[in-house]
Every structure is written in C-alpha cells, then in structure tokens.
Write a protein that holds these residues in place. Structure first.
Motif, short mmCIF file in Angstrom:
data_model
loop_
_atom_site.label_atom_id
_atom_site.label_comp_id
_atom_site.label_asym_id
_atom_site.label_seq_id
_atom_site.Cartn_x
_atom_site.Cartn_y
_atom_site.Cartn_z
N PRO A 206 0.80 -1.24 0.00
CA PRO A 206 0.00 0.00 0.00
C PRO A 206 0.83 1.28 0.00
N VAL A 207 1.89 1.33 0.81
CA VAL A 207 2.71 2.54 0.87
C VAL A 207 3.40 2.79 -0.47
N ALA A 208 3.96 1.72 -1.05
CA ALA A 208 4.62 1.86 -2.35
C ALA A 208 3.63 2.27 -3.43
N LEU A 209 2.42 1.70 -3.38
CA LEU A 209 1.40 2.05 -4.36
C LEU A 209 1.04 3.53 -4.29
N LEU A 210 0.83 4.02 -3.07
CA LEU A 210 0.43 5.42 -2.90
C LEU A 210 1.55 6.37 -3.33
N GLN A 211 2.78 6.04 -2.97
CA GLN A 211 3.91 6.90 -3.36
C GLN A 211 4.06 6.95 -4.87
N ARG A 212 4.00 5.80 -5.52
CA ARG A 212 4.15 5.78 -6.97
C ARG A 212 2.97 6.48 -7.66
N PHE A 213 1.76 6.26 -7.12
CA PHE A 213 0.58 6.89 -7.71
C PHE A 213 0.65 8.41 -7.58
N TRP A 214 1.16 8.91 -6.46
CA TRP A 214 1.34 10.35 -6.28
C TRP A 214 2.32 10.91 -7.32
N ARG A 215 3.42 10.19 -7.54
CA ARG A 215 4.40 10.64 -8.53
C ARG A 215 3.80 10.62 -9.94
N GLU A 216 3.01 9.59 -10.23
CA GLU A 216 2.40 9.49 -11.56
C GLU A 216 1.40 10.63 -11.79
N ASN A 217 0.65 10.99 -10.75
CA ASN A 217 -0.27 12.13 -10.86
C ASN A 217 0.49 13.41 -11.16
N LEU A 218 1.56 13.64 -10.40
CA LEU A 218 2.35 14.85 -10.61
C LEU A 218 2.92 14.90 -12.02
N LEU A 219 3.39 13.76 -12.50
CA LEU A 219 4.01 13.71 -13.83
C LEU A 219 3.01 14.09 -14.91
N LEU A 220 1.77 13.58 -14.80
CA LEU A 220 0.78 13.86 -15.83
C LEU A 220 0.22 15.27 -15.69
N TRP A 221 0.04 15.74 -14.46
CA TRP A 221 -0.48 17.09 -14.26
C TRP A 221 0.52 18.14 -14.72
N ARG A 222 1.82 17.88 -14.54
CA ARG A 222 2.84 18.87 -14.91
C ARG A 222 3.13 18.90 -16.40
N ASP A 223 2.68 17.89 -17.12
CA ASP A 223 2.82 17.90 -18.56
C ASP A 223 1.84 18.92 -19.15
N ARG A 224 2.30 19.77 -20.07
CA ARG A 224 1.46 20.86 -20.54
C ARG A 224 0.18 20.36 -21.20
N GLN A 225 0.30 19.44 -22.13
CA GLN A 225 -0.89 18.92 -22.80
C GLN A 225 -1.67 17.96 -21.91
N GLY A 226 -0.96 17.12 -21.16
CA GLY A 226 -1.63 16.18 -20.27
C GLY A 226 -2.40 16.90 -19.17
N GLY A 227 -1.77 17.92 -18.57
CA GLY A 227 -2.44 18.66 -17.50
C GLY A 227 -3.65 19.43 -18.02
N MET A 228 -3.53 20.01 -19.21
CA MET A 228 -4.65 20.75 -19.78
C MET A 228 -5.82 19.82 -20.07
#
Length: 411
Positions: A206-228
């Motif tokens: 669970p801890v590893a899942l949440l940490q990785r999922f948080w990073r994946e969210n940040l990665l997609l949100w910070r992408d200009r087209q992905g975040g938009m």
C-alpha cells in the motif's frame, strides 16, 4: 482496426448498456422504498467511490494481468451486485459493489485500446469507442425507463412473489434483465484477445502504491498537454454526472414527466453526443486536439437555456445540441490525455490516474448537489450555477493554455 478492438467495443457496449439501465433501476428502488431525495445523488457517489479509492491499485493490477481477464472479473462483480439487489439489499450498497467492478474494468478497457492501436489512430478509435459508449447510454437509459415503467411488473410470474427479499418490490423482472446483461458481458469478456504488451512488475504494498501513484499524478499534471486535457475532462465529467441527475429532476418538475419518461428524454442527449463524437473522429487530428477548447465555453453557456424551455420537443432539440457539442469536445481531449498518459506512464497506470481525477471531480460535484438538495436550494439556481461553472472553468483553461503556448513560441 484490429479484430480484438471490435471485441473490446462489443463488451464496452454491453457493459455500459447495463450500467446505464442499472442507475435508473436503482433510482426507482430508492423511490419505491420512500427514501429521502438526497439519497438519489448518493447512488452516483456510491458508484464512483471505488474509482477514487482503488485508483492506485487498479492500474498496476491491469498492467500485471491480461486485460481480458481483468474485464471478466470486473463484469462478474457487477453481476454479483445485481444478485444482492434481487435479495433485497440496500441499493446504495449494491451500486457501490457495481462501482467496484466498474473501477477495476476502466483501466483494462482503455489500456487495452491504447495498447492495440498506434497514436495516429487514437482519435478515430476514441470516436468509435465514445460513439458505441454513448449509443449504449442512449439504449441503456431507455431500457432503464422500460424496466421501471408501469407495465414492467406485468412480465413477472407469480413465483417471483416468493423470492427471498428484505422488502417487496415490483422491479424484480427488471433486475433479472440487468443480471442477464451482466452475465452476457462477462461471457463476452472471456473471448477478448491479448495485446501482447507486458510491463515490469511493481510492488503492490500500500505505501509503495500510494507513493508511486502520487508521482504518476504529478508527472501527468505537470505535462502541458496532459495537464490541460485532464483539467478539462475532470471538470466536464464532474459537471456531466451531476447534470444527468439535474435533467431527470428538471424534466419531472418543469415538464411534468414521470421517471421513465424523463429517462427517455435524457437518452436523447446521447444522440447528439454520438453525432459529435463521429464528427470529431473524422475531422480532428491528435495534433490539433487543443483547438476544440472554445467549444467547452459554448457548452457551459448552453446549460442555462434549459430554464427557457417549456415543451418536450424544444427540450429534446436543446439536449441533442448540448450532446453534440460535448461529443465533439470530449473525444479529442480524451484521446490527447490517453496519448500523453501512455507516453509518460503505461496504458493501465495512465488510465487509473485519469479515472482517479475525473471521478474525484464527480464525487465533489455530486456531494455539492446532494448538499444542495438537503438544503432545498432552488433547481433554477443549481442549473445557472453549473452553467457558469463550466463556461468560466473552460475559459480559464483556454486562456492559460494560450498563454503557455505563446510563451513556448517566444522561447
């Protein structure tokens, strides 16, 4: 398109057909039990809950297993939910179980589509997929209206009266139709082909899942087209889920329709969505997906026009127009988000991130709507508020995207 894509399309159609009818039957069951009105939006909240809670898990699970097998398990879980409804369980708990199955199903179906097709075909494939999905929503909403209509109990045979149930119901025959649809979707999922894509195994702690999922969210949100694109789809899905219930209520209060008739009128909206989705799949390329952003503003401005409508014919015409704008707008945005997610992450994990954000938006909007009903806020104020929210939100996204695009060109 590869043959496996059409098999996926068939399962998606049948599963969505059952889900759309299930919501109408669940609403009718709440009404039959004489529960409070604010419990109706809670049905959508319960269905959406597991999309958000299980988001860190369902993506890795979808990538770890053959996606066809994941779809079998998900559709089987929906069939089990109908069995609980037949046994007289609380519709809120039952629809939550169905939502559990739907949450597991989503990354598998969209992930498999992304694996099967090259990026150049994603907009066209999404046009097919959204067209089939919305056709299923049309027929499913109409089917739901039929399953709760006054003549449906006439199809029940006397032995149904002796079925074990916590509370008597006239919806047994309709529930059996839903059960048959979900069983058929489960059987069809068994034949879904394997794309052959394989991913590295990741820890399910669970801890590893949440940490990785948080990073994946940040990665997609910070992408200009992905975040938009994720901002747009999150806002649109949240408002759309709430408007589905608002239109049902509006058609009953303003036009004097019954629940089954309101379901038929709601299904008309999907006709426009199909037309818009088909048009987008033929005229909008992935590289030009961002050019449809102004349509989101127009879509928001169309919502308050409902308050000026006093006839069923005009209501149907307006809902077709709103659906057409939504279909033409959503298909390119969804394809762009899938492409950026698949490029930055994996098929299953990117869809899980997308599902988490879109369904979190739905939960927030539905919670606001349920609270508004509990506080007896006027329906007109709610419709105006949602229209302004969509128009202002889309205008802000469009302005920010133009601003960042101009900055990149100057650099």
């Amino acid at each position: 398109m590869p043959r496996a894509f059409y098999g996926l399309l068939g399962v998606q159609f049948l599963s969505t057909l059952a889900d759309s009818a299930f919501l109408i039957v669940a609403i009718a069951r709440v009404v039959e039990l004489a529960d409070a009105d604010w419990r109706i939006p809670l049905l959508k909240i319960a269905f959406t809950f597991f999309y958000v809670v299980l988001a860190p898990l369902v993506g890795p699970v979808s990538d770890a297993l053959r996606k066809g097998r994941v779809m079998v398990m998900a559709n089987a879980l929906k069939a089990i939910a109908i069995l609980f409804l037949l046994a007289g369980s609380d519709p809120l708990w039952v629809i939550a179980i169905a939502g559990w199955g739907a949450a597991v199903y989503a990354p598998a179906k969209y992930g498999l589509m992304t694996e099967l097709l090259p990026p150049a075909d994603l907009v066209r494939a999404n046009g097919f997929f959204e067209g089939a999905t919305v056709c299923a929503v049309i027929l499913g909403t109409v089917l739901g209206g039929l399953l709760v209509s006054p003549w449906m109990p006439l199809l029940q045979w006397p032995s149904m009266a002796q079925w074990p149930s916590a509370a008597p119901t006239l919806l047994t025959a309709g529930m059996l139709v839903l059960l048959a649809l979900n069983v058929l979707a489960t059987a069809m999922s068994i034949g879904i082909g394997d794309s052959g894509a394989r991913y590295d195994f990741h820890s399910l702690h669970p801890v590893a899942l949440l940490q990785r999922f948080w990073r994946e969210n940040l990665l997609l949100w910070r992408d200009r087209q992905g975040g938009m694109s994720m901002t747009v789809t999150t806002l649109l899905w949240g408002v759309g889920a709430t408007l589905q219930l608002i239109v049902l209520r509006w058609s009953q209060e303003s036009l004097g329709l019954s629940l089954d008739q309101s379901a038929y009128l709601q299904g008309v909206t999907a006709i426009g969505v199909v037309a818009g989705a088909i048009a987008a799949s033929r005229t909008v390329s992935l590289a030009r997906a961002s050019r449809v952003l102004p349509l989101g503003i127009a879509l928001g401005l169309m919502i308050p026009v409902l308050l000026l409508v006093e006839s069923v014919a005009l209501a149907a015409a307006l809902l077709v127009l709103v659906g057409g704008l939504a279909g033409y707008f959503v298909v390119p945005m969804n394809a762009l988000l899938q492409h950026r997610g698949y490029t930055l992450l994996t098929a299953g994990r990117s869809v899980a991130v997308q599902g988490f954000n879109e369904n979190a938006g739905m939960l927030v909007m539905l919670a606001v709507y349920a609270t508004a009903i509990a506080w007896d806020l006027p329906l007109k104020a709610l419709i105006l508020s949602f229209g302004v929210l969509v128009a202002a939100g889309m205008a802000l996204v469009y302005g920010m995207f133009r601003l960042t695009s101009g900055a990149q060109q100057r650099v």
